[in-house]
Design a protein around this motif. Structure first.
Motif, PDB file in Angstrom:
ATOM      1  N   LEU A 140      39.977  53.097  43.384  1.00 47.89           N
ATOM      2  CA  LEU A 140      40.878  52.084  43.323  1.00 47.89           C
ATOM      3  C   LEU A 140      41.542  52.344  44.747  1.00 47.89           C
ATOM      4  O   LEU A 140      41.902  51.357  45.542  1.00 47.89           O
ATOM      5  N   ARG A 141      41.862  53.703  45.082  1.00 44.89           N
ATOM      6  CA  ARG A 141      42.675  53.876  46.269  1.00 44.89           C
ATOM      7  C   ARG A 141      41.817  53.493  47.481  1.00 44.89           C
ATOM      8  O   ARG A 141      42.263  53.087  48.618  1.00 44.89           O
ATOM      9  N   GLU A 142      40.545  53.876  47.525  1.00 44.17           N
ATOM     10  CA  GLU A 142      39.674  53.530  48.462  1.00 44.17           C
ATOM     11  C   GLU A 142      39.745  52.034  48.810  1.00 44.17           C
ATOM     12  O   GLU A 142      39.571  51.416  50.144  1.00 44.17           O
ATOM     13  N   GLU A 143      39.689  51.084  47.805  1.00 42.93           N
ATOM     14  CA  GLU A 143      39.783  49.800  48.116  1.00 42.93           C
ATOM     15  C   GLU A 143      41.172  49.239  48.623  1.00 42.93           C
ATOM     16  O   GLU A 143      41.058  48.538  49.529  1.00 42.93           O
ATOM     17  N   LEU A 144      42.297  49.732  48.160  1.00 43.73           N
ATOM     18  CA  LEU A 144      43.629  49.453  48.585  1.00 43.73           C
ATOM     19  C   LEU A 144      43.797  49.859  50.200  1.00 43.73           C
ATOM     20  O   LEU A 144      44.473  49.237  50.801  1.00 43.73           O
TER      21      LEU A 144
END
Length: 213
Positions: A140-144
């Motif tokens: 999720l961090r990678e997408e954000l």
């Protein structure tokens, strides 16, 4: 499951203990150093990265297996060893001494979790799954990270400058809120891009000018 209470810790100048000398310990240690913590590192062996930090004088390295005395004066503990029995013992000591402890990859032994983070200057966005799935938090961090660019850091710094000026120049809390709402109304950050950033730059400058008149 009972919910977690999220918090942000001020670690500057505080002694934090990291047990372990591998790649995970290195990652945790660097994060603590970035927060201004005084790091005490206990491990018979260290990665090359950690050895370099020790040589720079940034870390106090105790070259042996953990002993209970290593907890003296410690504010929090991160346990990053592959020794299950040792991890359990350290967690037990910390519980008795009321010292927050994170045992990497073992939420049952941990009293706090280290979230996956996005950092843009002073802006920090933390993502946690309560120990359920660190992998999900990372994905999720990678997408954000794709959506939140460096311009957010500039914006936060500028808004901080405005907020300090408003606190100095405006006594009425309602007027303070009005100033900030005019700069950053609801929906401002939707589809945020360089064009919107330029508009905000002008609004911030205009607000600062009006406050300094």
């Amino acid at each position: 499951m009972i919910g977690l209470y999220p918090a942000v810790l001020k670690l500057e100048g505080r002694c934090c203990l990291v047990v372990g000398g591998g790649s995970v310990a290195a990652r945790k240690t660097i994060s603590l150093l970035e927060c201004g913590a005084q790091v005490r590192l206990v491990s018979p062996e260290l990665t090359e990265e950690l050895q370099r930090e020790v040589q720079k004088g940034k870390i106090t390295h105790i070259k042996r297996i953990f002993e209970k005395v290593d907890l003296d004066g410690v504010y929090l503990v991160i346990c990053a060893t592959d020794n299950t029995e040792l991890n359990s013992q350290i967690a037990e000591y910390c519980e008795a001494l009321h010292i927050p402890v994170n045992v990497v990859d073992n939420p049952e032994l941990s009293s706090f979790f280290v979230p996956s983070m996005i950092k843009r200057g002073p802006l920090c966005i933390s993502i946690t799954t309560g120990g359920n799935s660190p992998l999900f938090a990372r994905r999720l961090r990678e997408e954000l990270e794709k959506l939140i660019g460096p311009e957010y850091a500039e914006l936060v710094v500028s808004l901080g400058q405005v907020r300090r000026l408003i606190r100095e120049q405006v006594d009425d809390p309602a007027r303070r809120r009005k100033f900030l709402e005019e700069i950053l109304p609801p929906g401002t950050l939707a589809d945020f891009d360089e064009e919107k950033m330029e508009v905000l730059r002008k609004q911030v400058k205009a607000c600062i000018s009006s406050l300094l008149e």
